[in-house]
Design an enzyme around this catalytic site. Sequence first.
Site, PDB file in Angstrom:
ATOM      1  N   CYS A  99      70.146  45.596 -78.857  1.00  0.00           N
ATOM      2  CA  CYS A  99      69.971  46.528 -79.977  1.00  0.00           C
ATOM      3  C   CYS A  99      68.514  46.418 -80.407  1.00  0.00           C
ATOM      4  O   CYS A  99      68.051  45.337 -80.779  1.00  0.00           O
ATOM      5  CB  CYS A  99      70.897  46.123 -81.124  1.00  0.00           C
ATOM      6  N   CYS A 106      66.392  52.828 -78.251  1.00  0.00           N
ATOM      7  CA  CYS A 106      67.680  52.559 -78.909  1.00  0.00           C
ATOM      8  C   CYS A 106      68.667  52.470 -77.757  1.00  0.00           C
ATOM      9  O   CYS A 106      68.690  53.357 -76.889  1.00  0.00           O
ATOM     10  CB  CYS A 106      68.065  53.687 -79.852  1.00  0.00           C
TER      11      CYS A 106
END
Length: 270
Positions: free
Chosen positions: A75, A191
């Site tokens: 992440c 992302c």
Amino acid sequence: MSKRNLAIGVIDSGVGGLTSVATIKKILPKENIIYCGDNGNAPYGNRSGQEIVQLTSRIFDFLQKKEVKVVAVACNTISSTLNSDEFNHYEKNFGFEAISVIAPVVEDVLKKNYEQVGVVATAFTIKTGRYQQLIQNRNKNIQVYGEPSRKLAELIEQGDLQGSAIKDEVQSLVRNLLTAHPHLKEIILGCTHYPIVQSQFEAAAPGVQFINPALDQALAVQKYLEDNHLITDCNQGEMQIYTSGEEPIYHTVLDELGLSKDLPVHLKTF
Ligand code: DGL
């Protein structure tokens, strides 16, 4: 159990980190994986640094109880808070190395010596300027241009991967970046949710190379395990998935990434 046969932990706010899992499974097929997706609290990317650190500490606590030998932080939003004076308030040492998804791809970009690189990512990742900092601390001549989305990770979490909402958001992200910087040839998908719809990015800008940081992260995990004599001696890896959210989106994304058929998956709540 000997430490080398403990699982690799992989974490994300939701299903995005499965893009890192797909690559880790290719490179290290015998390793067991414990995946934690905090879908119940996603998206992280519109939250404050303090909230992100608190939520992440909860996941780290959980993985510490499960016992893992290393954690891949799949992440970018969480990785933006690691090793940073501004956000690194993880008050505890969790007893495992946390490998960022950002630092390894930055090394790769530095080696390739691009003149400029774009980054599409969550609002938090872009606001922290982590990519820019890490790249320009080492080479001031590389220009880094960021474009945030407050919606794309959440739309992907909703699961309508071929729907027009995702397509429109991808097109607008790419258009904004290329209108401001028409000579960009490389854009980092900053992302981990975004590589799930990588083909839509490629369709939006055919001449551009979209970089998925998962490969560099998986290679960094492999190097860490080798350097610390922690490569498993099991024959076949399994994956357990823990989520604070709902199950169906996992099936959608595991199918999309071609992971469902290869892996025994146990979905549980954390
Ligand atoms: N997948 C995450 C990332 O790489 C975050 C998505 C979100 O929760 O906003 O940044």
